[in-house]
Scaffold this active site. Structure first.
Site, PDB file in Angstrom:
ATOM      1  N   CYS A  67      83.144  55.597  62.443  1.00  0.00           N
ATOM      2  CA  CYS A  67      83.331  56.698  63.589  1.00  0.00           C
ATOM      3  C   CYS A  67      82.141  58.302  63.783  1.00  0.00           C
ATOM      4  CB  CYS A  67      83.815  56.838  64.425  1.00  0.00           C
ATOM      5  SG  CYS A  67      84.717  55.306  64.805  1.00  0.00           S
ATOM      6  N   ARG A  72      84.528  48.367  68.518  1.00  0.00           N
ATOM      7  CA  ARG A  72      83.331  48.945  68.545  1.00  0.00           C
ATOM      8  C   ARG A  72      81.921  48.438  68.713  1.00  0.00           C
ATOM      9  NH1 ARG A  72      83.216  52.918  64.080  1.00  0.00           N
ATOM     10  NH2 ARG A  72      85.156  52.203  63.081  1.00  0.00           N
TER      11      ARG A  72
END
Length: 214
Positions: A45, A120
Site C-alpha cells: 500500500c 484492494r
C-alpha cells in the site's frame, strides 16, 4: 456496488476534511477515482500511495479526483502520510477516507470480513454519479498506475463521444462506433473505409471534437 449503479449519496471524513461526493466532486463536473487499500503502514500500500501521488496531476488534468480509502482512523492515516513524506519526500496530495466503523466500505461491498480490512478495490465514477469501472486486486500485488490511467482515459472518451474502445487502446488510436440495430444502416456501413464488418466500424480518433478527446 456493481457497474452502472449509482454511487452512494453520502459524506465521508477524510484527511482533508469532510467530502460530499455529489457536492464536492460530481457537482463540480469531476470524475471520482476511488481506490481502497487494505491497511496503513503496509508495504504494498505504501508503494501504491507513492505512485498514485506521482500520477496525481495526470489524473487531475483529466478532471479526475483521486480519493483513497481504508478502515483505519483519520489519525492513523495522518501518521502514515507523515511517514511517507519523511521517507520518500512526497506529500500525498489526495484525500484519504477514514472508515473505522466500516460503514462506507460495506456500502461498496469491499470489506474482507475474515481480516476486517478493505480489499484492494478501484471505482471510477463519472460526473453523473454512475460507476463506470470496477477492479479488485489481490492483497499480495500492487496496482499498475499506467493501466488505471489508460482505462480512465478510455472511459472518459466513451462517456463524452459515445464510442467504444478496442483492445490495447491508447489515446490517439482509432475508436469504434457502436454497432447499429437497424438493417439498412448495417448494410450501409460496409461501404465505409474503416469498416471491418457491419458490426465493427473504426473511426479516426482525430475526427472527434476536441472536447471529446483526452
Amino acid at each position: 456496488m456493481k457497474l452502472y449503479q449509482k454511487f452512494p449519496e453520502t459524506q465521508v471524513l477524510t484527511t482533508q476534511g469532510v467530502i460530499d461526493f455529489y457536492k464536492d466532486i460530481f457537482g463540480k463536473g469531476k470524475w471520482l477515482f476511488l481506490f481502497a487499500h487494505p491497511a496503513d503502514f503496509t508495504p504494498v500500500c505504501t508503494t501504491e500511495f507513492v505512485e498514485f501521488s506521482k500520477a496525481y496531476n495526470d489524473f487531475a488534468n483529466l478532471g479526475v479526483q483521486l480519493v483513497g480509502l481504508s478502515v483505519d482512523s483519520v489519525y492513523s492515516h495522518i501518521e502514515w502520510l507523515k511517514d511517507i513524506q519523511e521517507k520518500y519526500g512526497i506529500k500525498v496530495p489526495f484525500p484519504v477516507i477514514a472508515d473505522p466503523d466500516k460503514k462506507f466500505a460495506r456500502l461498496l461491498d469491499i470489506v474482507d470480513e475474515a481480516s476486517g480490512q478493505t480489499i484492494r478495490g478501484v471505482f471510477l465514477v463519472s460526473p453523473d454519479g454512475v460507476i463506470r469501472f470496477i477492479a479488485y486486486y489481490p492483497l499480495e500485488a500492487g496496482r499498475k498506475i499506467s493501466e488505471l490511467l489508460r482505462i480512465t482515459k478510455a472511459m472518459i472518451v466513451n462517456y463524452k463521444a459515445k464510442v467504444v474502445l478496442p483492445a490495447n487502446w491508447e489515446p490517439g488510436q482509432d475508436v469504434i462506433v457502436p454497432p447499429p440495430n437497424v438493417f439498412d444502416e448495417a448494410t450501409m456501413r460496409m461501404k465505409m473505409p474503416k469498416a471491418k464488418s457491419w458490426y465493427l466500424l473504426f473511426k479516426d480518433y482525430n475526427e472527434l471534437p476536441q472536447d471529446q478527446k483526452v
